[in-house]
Design a protein around this motif. Structure first.
Motif, PDB file in Angstrom:
ATOM      1  N   LYS A 230     -11.490   1.109   5.616  1.00 38.14           N
ATOM      2  CA  LYS A 230     -10.933   1.160   6.968  1.00 38.14           C
ATOM      3  C   LYS A 230     -10.521  -0.233   7.432  1.00 38.14           C
ATOM      4  O   LYS A 230      -9.446  -0.407   7.993  1.00 38.14           O
ATOM      5  CB  LYS A 230     -11.978   1.753   7.919  1.00 38.14           C
TER       6      LYS A 230
ATOM      7  N   TYR B 295      -7.393  -1.518   5.274  1.00 41.86           N
ATOM      8  CA  TYR B 295      -6.094  -0.925   5.532  1.00 41.86           C
ATOM      9  C   TYR B 295      -5.778  -0.755   7.012  1.00 41.86           C
ATOM     10  O   TYR B 295      -4.817  -0.077   7.361  1.00 41.86           O
ATOM     11  CB  TYR B 295      -5.986   0.410   4.801  1.00 41.86           C
TER      12      TYR B 295
ATOM     13  N   GLY C 293      -4.145  -1.065  10.405  1.00 39.86           N
ATOM     14  CA  GLY C 293      -2.822  -1.512  10.814  1.00 39.86           C
ATOM     15  C   GLY C 293      -1.696  -1.097   9.883  1.00 39.86           C
ATOM     16  O   GLY C 293      -0.535  -1.291  10.196  1.00 39.86           O
ATOM     17  N   TRP C 294      -2.045  -0.515   8.752  1.00 38.88           N
ATOM     18  CA  TRP C 294      -1.006  -0.053   7.833  1.00 38.88           C
ATOM     19  C   TRP C 294      -0.493   1.312   8.309  1.00 38.88           C
ATOM     20  O   TRP C 294      -1.259   2.197   8.619  1.00 38.88           O
ATOM     21  CB  TRP C 294      -1.545   0.077   6.421  1.00 38.88           C
ATOM     22  N   ASP C 295       0.792   1.485   8.298  1.00 37.69           N
ATOM     23  CA  ASP C 295       1.395   2.785   8.655  1.00 37.69           C
ATOM     24  C   ASP C 295       1.568   3.615   7.398  1.00 37.69           C
ATOM     25  O   ASP C 295       1.877   3.092   6.331  1.00 37.69           O
ATOM     26  CB  ASP C 295       2.744   2.608   9.322  1.00 37.69           C
ATOM     27  N   ASP C 296       1.372   4.899   7.533  1.00 36.72           N
ATOM     28  CA  ASP C 296       1.547   5.809   6.383  1.00 36.72           C
ATOM     29  C   ASP C 296       2.994   6.224   6.226  1.00 36.72           C
ATOM     30  O   ASP C 296       3.325   6.961   5.313  1.00 36.72           O
ATOM     31  CB  ASP C 296       0.662   7.055   6.554  1.00 36.72           C
TER      32      ASP C 296
END
Length: 125
Positions: A116, A119, A121-124
């Motif tokens: 958590k 990653y 702030g990472w967009d899927d």
């Protein structure tokens, strides 16, 4: 007990070093380093403490279960070794210890982050 303090105690007990240089029971590492550094008769022992610390840092990268505890501990340790310049004190070794502390902070953060945290702030998309 603090792992580094235990290592320093082991070093003192296994050498012919004056036993009065042992850390006091429950003495914080910063207080111990300041006490030794400010002792006009024994301040050069700080070089031995830095040497023990340098080798300890090499063997113990992540002393706690999570990186936040490691970083907090390492920051306190770095603050403890942020000593003013004094004749006889090995400033090169002091800088090596501080650099090694910073390296261990980076290592702990990189190794001990949760998925958590890693990653966040990472967009899927």
């Amino acid at each position: 007990m603090n792992l580094l303090v235990a290592e320093i105690k082991k070093h003192i007990e296994n050498t012919d070093t004056d036993k009065s240089l042992l850390p006091a029971e429950n003495e914080e590492i910063k207080n111990y380093i300041n006490r030794i550094f400010n002792d006009k008769n024994n301040y050069l022992f700080i070089n031995d403490i830095m040497n023990v610390t340098y080798h300890w840092l090499d063997s113990v990268k992540c002393p706690f279960k999570n990186w936040k505890e490691d970083v907090h501990y390492y920051n306190l340790l770095e603050e403890a070794f942020d000593l003013p310049q004094k004749d006889g004190i090995d400033n090169r070794l002091k800088h090596k210890v501080i650099h090694h502390i910073q390296k261990n902070i980076t290592h702990s953060i990189n190794v001990n982050r949760t998925f958590k945290e890693l990653y966040a702030g990472w967009d899927d998309e």
